[in-house]
Design an enzyme around this catalytic site. Structure first.
Site, PDB file in Angstrom:
ATOM      1  N   ASP A 186       0.842  -1.195   0.000  1.00 21.05           N
ATOM      2  CA  ASP A 186       0.000   0.000   0.000  1.00 21.05           C
ATOM      3  C   ASP A 186       0.878   1.247   0.000  1.00 21.05           C
ATOM      4  OD1 ASP A 186      -2.334   1.793   0.659  1.00 21.05           O
ATOM      5  OD2 ASP A 186      -3.298  -0.135   1.006  1.00 21.05           O
ATOM      6  N   HIS A 282      -3.661   5.942   3.430  1.00 19.63           N
ATOM      7  CA  HIS A 282      -4.352   4.755   2.941  1.00 19.63           C
ATOM      8  C   HIS A 282      -3.734   3.472   3.501  1.00 19.63           C
ATOM      9  CE1 HIS A 282      -5.827   1.865  -0.151  1.00 19.63           C
ATOM     10  NE2 HIS A 282      -6.830   2.713  -0.287  1.00 19.63           N
ATOM     11  N   SER A 613     -11.085  -0.788  -0.829  1.00 17.91           N
ATOM     12  CA  SER A 613      -9.802  -0.796  -0.115  1.00 17.91           C
ATOM     13  C   SER A 613      -9.993  -1.070   1.364  1.00 17.91           C
ATOM     14  CB  SER A 613      -9.106   0.560  -0.264  1.00 17.91           C
ATOM     15  OG  SER A 613      -8.451   0.676  -1.481  1.00 17.91           O
TER      16      SER A 613
END
Length: 1016
Positions: A186, A282, A613
């Site tokens: 990520d 994220h 996600s």
């Protein structure tokens, strides 16, 4: 992946029927053509995949080098002497190849992919693609992150002490996922965050004796951790911007970063960190969702949200950063995840010894099951690593899901009970998403629609774009803004800047309809599109009509959950056929509260994010929990257990949602998946058989299977005209008798045997399922489920079949200037079935550009330095079928290859599409249905010859009308569904000595038969 043949074709094209059409093709020979490059992608930077097996799947074919592929249930031992010797062998092969073409690799791969990434010239691409050692040269591509607590909703345990659920059953929160390493590919991780707090690593020499239950430690260069499966995790400690060796701990035991692909693309890294540190949020969010610590107090902008936990709080985390933040933190379109960096991260994660990989990265609707990361994940799964991948955020349209391969788990996003507010006015009260109206308080004011408050000359004011609102109209008002065109939170800032006191954000029918808990600049409630008309009717029905925003749901109506999010990408998957159903399963992915990023000297932060996600790490965490209890479990076992115990999501009205292309098998249910009853197990040999059946590979000792027969926990048939039988084998996890029941409206479904009896756990049984359409409409999907029921359990699998107009042969042939051919079909409908004919069109020989070989396209001496001969061919508008035939006079001793590109123009050889046929045989063929009109580059490669020979390159572009008479009798056919019938194709008036091509299409469907006539 097992051994691939020396001339295996490109994964995206081999054995797939591509169809288009032409009348007479205009063409020209091409001299010294440089290899075309894609119109889209990252020109110049490529991933070179070599043919030899990587470490994870090597089975001992090289003399003197033992197999390194682990046996089922065991870890890949990357540090063993045999592994190190094979890695050195691969490195030598890679270096030799790179030196031969003058390439300097920037990243090499040996564990789950054998190859390297590098900046290449067109000439180098040509040479590499012509190499006998290269499987394919993939243009590097750019991916992007797919952006009550969810753990409590899933039944893992309460938020205070983790009691009353699965955590307690596995020994408490400290042991939930104990001994397991979750690898997160990520944007990196925030090491100071309390979700990742751990103890300082003890420094000691490496202990080669493994001791399960020991804490991680370091020798100053690597972090070591003895895992539950008996394997050892080993990961290099790195340093970089805002990151040093002190950032590793007993929780974050791995942190690495990969950036050469992004660098080759010219990405500006100034907005992020060149280190494992998260600059976007994220990666920290997904990592903390999967395996963050238990009971972490969370607050955002001084609002207390209680405590949060990761799904597997006892697991360790290893972060692999391959994605970087762009200048605008509100969007992901300026972020970058270079495919070559992602593959490097996958390769390193498996080499380090992770047990689970979370991959919340997307690249749009999947076009193949064998993209570079799919190949890497094939070998990762073969090495026992469970992979959870996000389905993408391009819903609600169909055929938008990413990640099509069956060896990993593709995850859709669903809703959970979330923070809500209420919009009220006379006769109206509806709940929506809200965290910006203070809890339990009310904000009231006059209302105005943004479209009626436009500043002079402003366009699209209804969307509350910057500078579009007139402060004299907005001041003191609650403004109604339409969703779309700019960030949701920016709209509230625009309202605040214009003097507004609140906002009602409404979704617009036809657009995205998710409800998002954004932090807004003014008190805001976000409503679904279903309420937009009523809100506008009221607000625009008078001046300054009052509206109230309340900081909780006061409607008395509980919002149904879990619903599939509007943004969640949908199936069916059209990549390489439709015999694999995706997504596989759904998990919470809307308004998920978790860790986000911070600078080294800043306070840790939290964020509420939505996306598949956010769904994928829930599944990754659940896989870690499963492995914590059953360390030897395979990826297929975990996936099957999750799918067969899932339950239906709901629609907005609370009714059950049974659409498998939205929810897969349904919402994951952690309260049941440890006791699934039956398991659908599969492994690398099964996946290889699936690929062989698709024509996408060849493997030693493997027989091809129909895609529908892959032993997975779902059933999908992409073309059903008559009865089709599929086979499954299940393994019992308990003693009992299971009885089958099927819910599939319109399709007669027979399960044989319909009862399975097991005397003990571990026993297997095989059954067949026959699908025969009775009344389901053709040319659309019929969906349902198969359930095995025992006294203690239910085991459910989703079903999707696609009834078609007819089951017809793809090819037919005949001879003579006048003649006929009989075609047998099995109709999928009853009634008149019309036949539409195109052609007949003569094949045209593409002459030798050098003019040496009269009457042929070339001989054994033809071609440039890479043995390529090229032509440009014009495919006219209206073409229904195009075929490119490469035919050798020496079928036994020659090997020719063929590639066809749709290029920008005769003077611009960048390509939009590519098709390749590069088998080990002498003859090759590319067929295109309904091709786009334009310029096509045809490249024949004289790969090898053993004697003097000639070869012919011919092209036919079929138009609706053609040469001579072409008829079908009878037309229409009096069809009876499921009953074999026939018709006769006839032709006359053809030119002797010429070969012709025609096309028959059945009704309004895509089903067709290609006719070839040799007019002798």
């Amino acid at each position: 992946m097992g051994r691939t043949p020396l001339r295996m074709a490109a994964a995206t094209t081999l054995a797939t029927l591509f169809i288009a059409s032409t009348a007479t093709a205009g063409y020209a020979g091409v001299e010294e053509v440089t290899h075309p490059t894609p119109v889209e992608g990252t020109p110049g930077h490529y991933i070179v995949v070599m043919k030899s097996d990587p470490l994870a799947s090597y089975t001992g074919e090289v003399k003197g080098l033992k197999a390194t592929k682990p046996v089922e249930g065991e870890q890949l031992e990357t540090e063993s002497e045999d592994s190190q010797r094979y890695i050195q062998h691969l490195e030598t092969e890679q270096q030799t190849l790179a030196q031969e073409v003058g390439v300097t690799p920037d990243t090499t791969y040996q564990t789950v992919l054998n190859g390297f990434s590098a900046q290449l010239t067109g000439e180098q691409v040509d040479k590499l693609r012509a190499s006998k050692d290269v499987y394919e040269v993939f243009p590097d591509e750019i991916r992007h992150p797919d952006a009550q607590t969810s753990t409590s909703f899933l039944g893992l345990g309460d938020d205070k002490k983790g009691r009353g659920g699965l955590w307690q059953q596995t020994g408490g929160v400290d042991r939930a996922g104990e001994g397991i390493v979750v690898g997160v590919i990520d944007t990196g991780i925030a090491p100071e965050h309390p979700s990742f707090e751990g103890k300082k690593l003890k420094k000691q020499k490496r202990d080669h004796n493994r001791h399960k239950g020991n804490q991680p430690y370091t020798d100053g260069t690597y972090v070591y951790f003895d895992k539950s499966d008996g394997g050892q995790f080993k990961s290099l400690m790195v340093e970089g911007q805002g990151w040093d060796k002190g950032d590793y701990s007993t929780k974050i035991i791995g942190g690495q970063y990969f950036y050469t692909g992004a660098q080759a693309d010219g990405f500006d890294f100034q907005y992020d960190y060149l280190s494992p540190r998260d600059g976007a949020g994220h990666g920290s969010h997904t990592a903390s969702t999967a395996a963050g610590n238990f009971g972490v107090k969370a607050s955002i902008e001084n609002v207390d949200f209680g405590k949060i936990s990761g799904v597997a709080p006892g697991a360790k985390i290893s972060a692999y950063k391959a994605c970087y933040e762009g200048p605008d933190p509100a969007v992901t379109t300026d972020d970058i995840c270079a495919l070559s960096d992602l593959v490097a991260a996958i390769d390193q994660a498996v080499a380090d010894g992770v047990d689970v990989i979370n991959y919340s990265i997307g690249g749009g609707a999947a076009k193949t099951v064998l993209a570079p990361e799919d190949i890497a994940f094939f070998n990762a799964a073969a090495a026992g690593v469970f992979v959870s991948a996000s389905a993408g955020n391009d819903g609600p349209d169909p055929v938008t899901a990413d990640h099509a391969s069956p060896w990993y788990t593709t995850v859709a996003a669903s809703t959970i009970p979330t923070w809500e507010g209420t919009v009220t006015f006379d006769g109206f009260a509806q709940a929506g998403a809200s965290v910006s109206v203070p809890f339990g308080t009310t904000v009231t004011g006059p209302s105005i629609y943004a479209g009626d408050a436009a500043a002079a000359g402003a366009a699209n004011a209804q969307q509350c774009l910057p500078g579009t609102l007139d402060p004299t109209k907005v001041a003191g008002h609650i403004v109604v803004c339409d969703r779309g065109n700019n960030a949701r939170a920016e709209k509230s800032q625009v309202v605040k800047d214009a003097g507004g006191k609140g906002m009602v954000l409404v979704n617009v029918p036809g657009g995205a309809d998710s409800l998002d808990n954004d932090f807004h600049a003014v008190p805001t409630v976000h409503l679904a599109s279903a309420h937009r008309a009523a809100v506008l009717a009221y607000v625009q029905g008078g001046k300054d009509r009052p509206i109230s925003l309340i900081g909780k749901n006061t409607t008395g109506v509980t919002t149904p959950v879990p619903q599939i999010a509007g943004f969640s990408s949908r199936g069916p998957m059209l990549a390489d056929g439709s015999d694999i159903m995706k997504p596989d399963i759904a998990a919470p992915g809307v308004a998920i509260l978790a860790a986000t990023n911070n600078a080294p000297d800043e306070k840790p932060t939290f964020g509420i994010l939505s996306g598949t996600s956010m769904a994928a790490p829930h599944i990754a965490g659940l896989a870690a929990l499963y492995l914590g209890e059953r360390p030897k479990a395979t990826p297929a076992e975990i996936k099957s257990a999750m799918m067969t115990t899932a339950y239906d999501t709901v629609n907005a009205d609370g009714s059950k949602n049974r659409n498998p292309f939205e929810q897969g098998a349904g919402q994951v249910d952690p309260t049941r998946y440890f006791n699934p009853g039956l398991l659908y197990l599969n492994g690398a040999k099964d996946w290889a058989a699936f690929l062989e059946g698709k024509g996408l590979g060849a493997f030693d000792g493997v027989d091809p299977i129909d895609g529908s027969d892959l032993n997975i926990a779902s059933f999908s048939i992409g073309s059903l005209a008559s009865a089709q039988t599929v086979t499954r084998t299940v393994t019992a996890t308990e003693k009992g008798t299971f009885t089958a029941s099927v819910d599939l409206p319109g399709v007669k479904t027979t399960v044989t045997p319909s009862t399975l009896k097991f005397d003990r756990a571990g026993q297997t049984a095989t059954f067949t399922v026959t699908f025969d359409n009775q009344s389901a409409p053709v040319e659309q999907w019929a969906t349902g489920s198969l359930t095995w029921t025992s006294k203690k359990n239910t085991v459910r699998s989703p079903i999707a079949v696609f009834p078609v107009t007819a089951d017809a042969p793809p090819e037919a042939s005949g001879t003579g200037v006048d003649g006929s051919a009989t075609v047998e079909i099995v109709p999928g409908v009853t009634g008149d079935l019309a036949l539409t004919l195109s052609g007949l069109t003569p094949f045209e020989l593409l002459a030798d550009p050098d003019g040496r070989v009269d009457g042929h396209s070339g001989d054994e001496a033809s071609g440039d330095a890479d043995k390529n001969v090229s032509w440009l061919v014009d495919v006219p508008a209206g073409t229904t079928l195009s075929r490119f035939d490469l035919d050798s006079s020496d079928d036994a001793g020659s090997d020719l290859d063929l590639a066809v590109y749709r290029v920008v123009s005769p003077d611009d050889l960048r390509y939009y599409d590519k098709w390749q046929s590069a088998t080990g045989s002498a003859d090759e063929q590319v067929t295109l249905k309904a091709p786009k009109a334009g310029t096509y580059l045809v490249v024949a490669n004289v790969y090898s010859t053993s004697a003097p020979m000639t070869w012919d390159m011919t092209v036919a572009n079929v138009q609706p009308s053609g040469e001579g008479a072409f008829t079908a009798t009878p037309n229409p056919i009096a069809a009876t569904r499921g009953t074999k019938t026939s018709f006769q194709l006839g032709w006359s008036g053809l030119t002797a000595g010429t070969r012709y091509l025609g096309l028959v299409q059945y009704g309004e469907s895509a089903v067709s038969t290609i006719l070839t006539v040799d007019a002798q």
